[in-house]
Design an enzyme around this catalytic site. Structure first.
Site, PDB file in Angstrom:
ATOM      1  N   SER A  39      43.392  78.895  24.413  1.00 13.95           N
ATOM      2  CA  SER A  39      43.182  77.451  24.272  1.00 13.95           C
ATOM      3  C   SER A  39      44.360  76.892  23.485  1.00 13.95           C
ATOM      4  O   SER A  39      45.071  77.633  22.794  1.00 13.95           O
ATOM      5  CB  SER A  39      41.898  77.187  23.483  1.00 13.95           C
ATOM      6  OG  SER A  39      41.789  75.827  23.121  1.00 13.95           O
ATOM      7  N   TYR A  96      35.968  78.400  16.684  1.00 12.73           N
ATOM      8  CA  TYR A  96      36.584  78.493  18.020  1.00 12.73           C
ATOM      9  C   TYR A  96      38.089  78.746  17.883  1.00 12.73           C
ATOM     10  O   TYR A  96      38.647  79.625  18.543  1.00 12.73           O
ATOM     11  CB  TYR A  96      36.316  77.182  18.766  1.00 12.73           C
ATOM     12  CG  TYR A  96      36.853  77.104  20.173  1.00 12.73           C
ATOM     13  CD1 TYR A  96      36.220  77.786  21.213  1.00 12.73           C
ATOM     14  CD2 TYR A  96      37.968  76.330  20.470  1.00 12.73           C
ATOM     15  CE1 TYR A  96      36.701  77.690  22.514  1.00 12.73           C
ATOM     16  CE2 TYR A  96      38.445  76.231  21.767  1.00 12.73           C
ATOM     17  CZ  TYR A  96      37.806  76.911  22.790  1.00 12.73           C
ATOM     18  OH  TYR A  96      38.289  76.814  24.071  1.00 12.73           O
ATOM     19  N   LYS A 135      40.241  81.939  19.161  1.00 10.60           N
ATOM     20  CA  LYS A 135      41.327  81.757  20.138  1.00 10.60           C
ATOM     21  C   LYS A 135      42.689  82.178  19.557  1.00 10.60           C
ATOM     22  O   LYS A 135      43.540  82.685  20.285  1.00 10.60           O
ATOM     23  CB  LYS A 135      41.347  80.312  20.640  1.00 10.60           C
ATOM     24  CG  LYS A 135      40.099  79.926  21.456  1.00 10.60           C
ATOM     25  CD  LYS A 135      39.967  80.732  22.745  1.00 10.60           C
ATOM     26  CE  LYS A 135      38.851  80.207  23.653  1.00 10.60           C
ATOM     27  NZ  LYS A 135      38.747  80.957  24.922  1.00 10.60           N
TER      28      LYS A 135
END
Ligand SMILES: NC(=O)c1ccc[n+]([C@@H]2O[C@H](COP(=O)([O-])OP(=O)(O)OC[C@H]3O[C@@H](n4cnc5c(N)ncnc54)[C@H](O)[C@@H]3O)[C@@H](O)[C@H]2O)c1
Length: 269
Positions: free
Chosen positions: A148, A161, A165
């Protein structure tokens, strides 16, 4: 050879491929003559997608696997090899987002849940797919990890998150070095904001307003645009590309956007 015919007949697994970016990647692979194992925890959507591909003359099959389960990922890779006789590549696409909130408000349970799917899932995919690719005695292979933009820059209200990532990007770079001598490339794609199911039934105007603020070219990404780069990375054209974390985000991770408008010197008239 400067076209994509080198991918024809290659066998690839795409995780989280029943919907969103994974589905677009699997479609792009199948459209270009690859044999695709569509894997997901959503059996209904996954099987329906495979039926669509088959009805269209493509080679594809479905295997249910939760990427956070060591047993299920091992079974997934075994299934691909038993079904098609070899494995050339894997796209570690399955991923989940945590609810948006400041770091201190997350529970340890949420941390474990996000890391289990977004980071451990990628590790497990690499662990089993690399062994199968090596046993396939092919001229090499490819791993594509869907990270991402949050894997290369911080993101407020998304600490878990972004941590997962960033971990995916570190894993990508390190594994690329581990397998370079075996001609297995390992790359990460870092999408910006794409038009997938996360938008649900959001009104078109709200989506457009969001895109104006967060995307330098004023639109959200089309999932097929992740498919195109995934296709390149699966092809023999990309054998010298490894350990890269490639943004696909209209430039939004390249730097800050200042509110000043570009001076139009009359070129556009
Ligand atoms: N959509 C975006 O804008 C965007 C931006 C940056 C990164 N990404 C990343 O791209 C990937 C795909 O995102 P998306 O937007 O297409 O998501 P999505 O929710 O539309 O699709 C994800 C798919 O993964 C499946 N899945 C979820 N958990 C799973 C598990 N444990 N095992 C196997 N399958 C599982 C879901 O059933 C679903 O079919 C994710 O890794 C996400 O973090 C997406």
């Amino acid at each position: 050879m400067t076209d994509f015919t080198s991918v024809q007949g290659k066998v690839a697994i795409v995780t989280g491929a029943a919907d969103g970016l994974g589905k677009a990647i699997a479609q792009c692979y199948a459209d270009n003559g690859m044999k695709v194992v569509v894997s997901d925890i959503d059996t209904g959507k996954g099987r329906a997608f495979v039926e669509e591909l088959k009805a269209d003359g493509k080679e594809a099959s479905f295997f249910k696997a939760d990427v956070s389960s060591e047993t299920e990922v091992e079974q997934l890779v075994d299934y691909a090899v038993q079904t098609y006789g070899r494995l050339d590549g894997l796209v570690n696409n399955a991923g989940i987002a945590a609810d948006a909130r400041p770091a201190h408000e997350y529970s340890v349970a949420e941390l474990d849940r996000v890391l289990a799917v977004d980071l451990k899932g990628v590790f497990l995919g690499i662990k089993f797919a690399v062994q199968a690719i090596l046993k396939s005695k092919s001229a090499g292979g490819f791993i594509v990890n869907i990270a991402s933009q949050a894997g290369i820059m911080g993101n407020s209200s998304m600490a878990l998150y972004a941590s997962a990532k960033h971990g995916v990007v570190g894993l990508t770079k390190s594994a690329a070095l581990d397998y370079a001598a075996h001609n297995i490339t390992v790359n990460a794609i870092c999408p910006g904001t794409f038009r997938t199911s996360i938008w649900g039934q959001a009104p078109e105007e709200a989506i457009n307003e969001f895109a104006k603020v967060f995307s330098p070219n004023g639109r959200l990404g089309d999932p097929r645009e992740i498919g195109y780069l995934s296709l390149f990375l699966a092809s023999d054209l990309a054998r010298y590309v490894s350990g890269a974390a490639i943004p696909v985000d209209a430039g939004s991770s390249a730097g800050k956007i200042t509110p000043t408008q570009w001076a139009d010197t009359g070129i556009l008239e």
